[in-house]
Design a protein around this motif. Sequence first.
Motif, PDB file in Angstrom:
ATOM      1  N   VAL A  87       0.864  -1.182   0.000  1.00 43.54           N
ATOM      2  CA  VAL A  87       0.000   0.000   0.000  1.00 43.54           C
ATOM      3  C   VAL A  87       0.898   1.228   0.000  1.00 43.54           C
ATOM      4  CG1 VAL A  87      -1.935  -1.104   1.164  1.00 43.54           C
ATOM      5  CG2 VAL A  87      -0.168   0.002   2.512  1.00 43.54           C
ATOM      6  N   PRO A  88       0.400   2.355  -0.492  1.00 41.19           N
ATOM      7  CA  PRO A  88       1.231   3.567  -0.508  1.00 41.19           C
ATOM      8  C   PRO A  88       1.554   4.043   0.897  1.00 41.19           C
ATOM      9  CG  PRO A  88      -0.775   3.861  -1.807  1.00 41.19           C
ATOM     10  CD  PRO A  88      -0.914   2.567  -1.079  1.00 41.19           C
ATOM     11  N   HIS A  89       2.696   4.662   1.034  1.00 38.84           N
ATOM     12  CA  HIS A  89       3.058   5.326   2.282  1.00 38.84           C
ATOM     13  C   HIS A  89       2.522   6.753   2.194  1.00 38.84           C
ATOM     14  CE1 HIS A  89       6.733   2.538   3.169  1.00 38.84           C
ATOM     15  NE2 HIS A  89       5.640   1.870   2.873  1.00 38.84           N
ATOM     16  N   LEU A  90       1.770   7.171   3.194  1.00 39.77           N
ATOM     17  CA  LEU A  90       1.177   8.509   3.196  1.00 39.77           C
ATOM     18  C   LEU A  90       1.923   9.399   4.182  1.00 39.77           C
ATOM     19  CD1 LEU A  90      -1.012  10.523   2.353  1.00 39.77           C
ATOM     20  CD2 LEU A  90      -2.473   9.552   4.146  1.00 39.77           C
ATOM     21  N   TRP A  91       2.466  10.486   3.667  1.00 42.92           N
ATOM     22  CA  TRP A  91       3.202  11.446   4.496  1.00 42.92           C
ATOM     23  C   TRP A  91       2.468  12.774   4.479  1.00 42.92           C
ATOM     24  CZ3 TRP A  91       7.204   9.952   7.418  1.00 42.92           C
ATOM     25  CH2 TRP A  91       7.846   8.755   7.074  1.00 42.92           C
ATOM     26  N   ASN A  92       2.299  13.373   5.654  1.00 38.71           N
ATOM     27  CA  ASN A  92       1.710  14.706   5.696  1.00 38.71           C
ATOM     28  C   ASN A  92       2.828  15.732   5.550  1.00 38.71           C
ATOM     29  OD1 ASN A  92       2.471  13.764   8.300  1.00 38.71           O
ATOM     30  ND2 ASN A  92       1.555  15.581   9.197  1.00 38.71           N
ATOM     31  N   THR A  93       2.649  16.660   4.610  1.00 39.72           N
ATOM     32  CA  THR A  93       3.664  17.681   4.359  1.00 39.72           C
ATOM     33  C   THR A  93       3.132  19.093   4.549  1.00 39.72           C
ATOM     34  OG1 THR A  93       3.135  17.696   1.999  1.00 39.72           O
ATOM     35  CG2 THR A  93       4.886  16.212   2.703  1.00 39.72           C
TER      36      THR A  93
ATOM     37  N   ASP B 272      15.360  30.333  -1.420  1.00 35.76           N
ATOM     38  CA  ASP B 272      15.099  31.041  -2.670  1.00 35.76           C
ATOM     39  C   ASP B 272      15.432  30.196  -3.904  1.00 35.76           C
ATOM     40  OD1 ASP B 272      14.208  33.315  -1.318  1.00 35.76           O
ATOM     41  OD2 ASP B 272      16.244  34.111  -1.142  1.00 35.76           O
ATOM     42  N   THR B 273      16.175  29.122  -3.711  1.00 35.92           N
ATOM     43  CA  THR B 273      16.560  28.276  -4.846  1.00 35.92           C
ATOM     44  C   THR B 273      15.874  26.915  -4.826  1.00 35.92           C
ATOM     45  OG1 THR B 273      18.511  27.508  -3.639  1.00 35.92           O
ATOM     46  CG2 THR B 273      18.816  29.382  -5.119  1.00 35.92           C
ATOM     47  N   ILE B 274      15.408  26.488  -3.662  1.00 40.96           N
ATOM     48  CA  ILE B 274      14.700  25.210  -3.539  1.00 40.96           C
ATOM     49  C   ILE B 274      13.293  25.495  -3.040  1.00 40.96           C
ATOM     50  CG2 ILE B 274      14.591  23.001  -2.329  1.00 40.96           C
ATOM     51  CD1 ILE B 274      17.622  23.021  -2.233  1.00 40.96           C
ATOM     52  N   GLY B 275      12.303  25.062  -3.801  1.00 36.82           N
ATOM     53  CA  GLY B 275      10.907  25.302  -3.434  1.00 36.82           C
ATOM     54  C   GLY B 275      10.458  24.415  -2.286  1.00 36.82           C
ATOM     55  N   ARG B 276       9.320  24.776  -1.710  1.00 37.51           N
ATOM     56  CA  ARG B 276       8.774  24.033  -0.569  1.00 37.51           C
ATOM     57  C   ARG B 276       8.487  22.577  -0.942  1.00 37.51           C
ATOM     58  NH1 ARG B 276       5.055  24.401   3.854  1.00 37.51           N
ATOM     59  NH2 ARG B 276       5.119  22.300   4.651  1.00 37.51           N
ATOM     60  N   GLN B 277       7.883  22.350  -2.107  1.00 40.12           N
ATOM     61  CA  GLN B 277       7.547  20.984  -2.503  1.00 40.12           C
ATOM     62  C   GLN B 277       8.804  20.133  -2.669  1.00 40.12           C
ATOM     63  OE1 GLN B 277       4.909  20.612  -5.835  1.00 40.12           O
ATOM     64  NE2 GLN B 277       5.080  18.405  -5.890  1.00 40.12           N
TER      65      GLN B 277
ATOM     66  N   THR C 292       1.468  12.152  -0.609  1.00 45.67           N
ATOM     67  CA  THR C 292       1.455  13.182   0.423  1.00 45.67           C
ATOM     68  C   THR C 292       0.069  13.817   0.425  1.00 45.67           C
ATOM     69  OG1 THR C 292       2.096  15.099  -0.918  1.00 45.67           O
ATOM     70  CG2 THR C 292       3.891  13.696  -0.084  1.00 45.67           C
ATOM     71  N   ASP C 293      -0.159  14.682   1.403  1.00 42.76           N
ATOM     72  CA  ASP C 293      -1.453  15.354   1.468  1.00 42.76           C
ATOM     73  C   ASP C 293      -1.617  16.392   0.365  1.00 42.76           C
ATOM     74  OD1 ASP C 293       0.490  16.869   2.697  1.00 42.76           O
ATOM     75  OD2 ASP C 293      -0.505  16.941   4.628  1.00 42.76           O
ATOM     76  N   THR C 294      -0.568  16.621  -0.440  1.00 42.57           N
ATOM     77  CA  THR C 294      -0.704  17.513  -1.593  1.00 42.57           C
ATOM     78  C   THR C 294      -0.967  16.736  -2.885  1.00 42.57           C
ATOM     79  OG1 THR C 294       1.675  17.514  -2.041  1.00 42.57           O
ATOM     80  CG2 THR C 294       0.832  19.236  -0.565  1.00 42.57           C
ATOM     81  N   THR C 295      -0.902  15.411  -2.833  1.00 37.51           N
ATOM     82  CA  THR C 295      -1.221  14.592  -4.006  1.00 37.51           C
ATOM     83  C   THR C 295      -2.701  14.793  -4.324  1.00 37.51           C
ATOM     84  OG1 THR C 295       0.422  12.966  -3.288  1.00 37.51           O
ATOM     85  CG2 THR C 295      -1.204  12.239  -4.912  1.00 37.51           C
ATOM     86  N   PRO C 296      -3.039  15.067  -5.587  1.00 34.35           N
ATOM     87  CA  PRO C 296      -4.437  15.383  -5.922  1.00 34.35           C
ATOM     88  C   PRO C 296      -5.468  14.380  -5.399  1.00 34.35           C
ATOM     89  CG  PRO C 296      -3.032  15.899  -7.772  1.00 34.35           C
ATOM     90  CD  PRO C 296      -2.154  15.214  -6.752  1.00 34.35           C
TER      91      PRO C 296
END
Length: 158
Positions: free
Chosen positions: A42-48, A64-69, A92-96
Motif C-alpha cells: 500500500v502507498p506510504h502517506l506522508w503529511n507535508t 530562494d533556490t529550492i521550493g517548498r515541494q 502526500t497530502d498535496t497529491t491530488p
Amino acid sequence: MNVLYINGPVQNGPFTIAERPGKAAGIRAAEALNTLLDAGPVPHLWNTVTLAGDLRHRDAPDRDTIGRQEREERAIAAKYAPGAAPAGGILTDTTPVVAALALEMTERLLREGALAVVPTAVHLCACCGHMTGAVAHAWKTCCGQPLTSSNLVSSAAA
C-alpha cells in the motif's frame, strides 16, 4: 478475519521503535504486517502541509533556490535507504487524489453535522505572521523567544 495495516503513528520521527516510534517506524511495521497477511503493498502517506514544514522552509538558507515541494520531497526521500522506494508508492497530502479525498470527507462531515466551522479569535506571531493557535503560550516565535504580549498579534475571528 484479516486485518490490513496501512499506516503507523501520526507523529513524525526517525525509524526507532525502542526510543521514538515515529511515523516512519509505523509505516515500516505496517508494511511488514501487510506482507505477513499477504495483503500486498500500500502507498506510504506522508503529511507535508504543516506549520513546522513552513517554518523549516522559511529558515532554510537555500529557500530562494529550492521550493517548498522539493524540500518536502527530499525530506521524505531521506527517510528511505537509497533505491528503497516502497512498492506501493509514496503519497502526500498535496497529491491530488489525497487532497480530493480529504475535501470529500470534510464536506460530508460538515453536511452530517459531525464537523462545524466556528469563528474564533486567533493569535498571530508578530515576527512571521503564522497562526499560533488558541494556546498562544505554547508557541515559540521565530524571533527566538517565547511568545509574549509584545510579539503577539490578536486577530478578529478568523
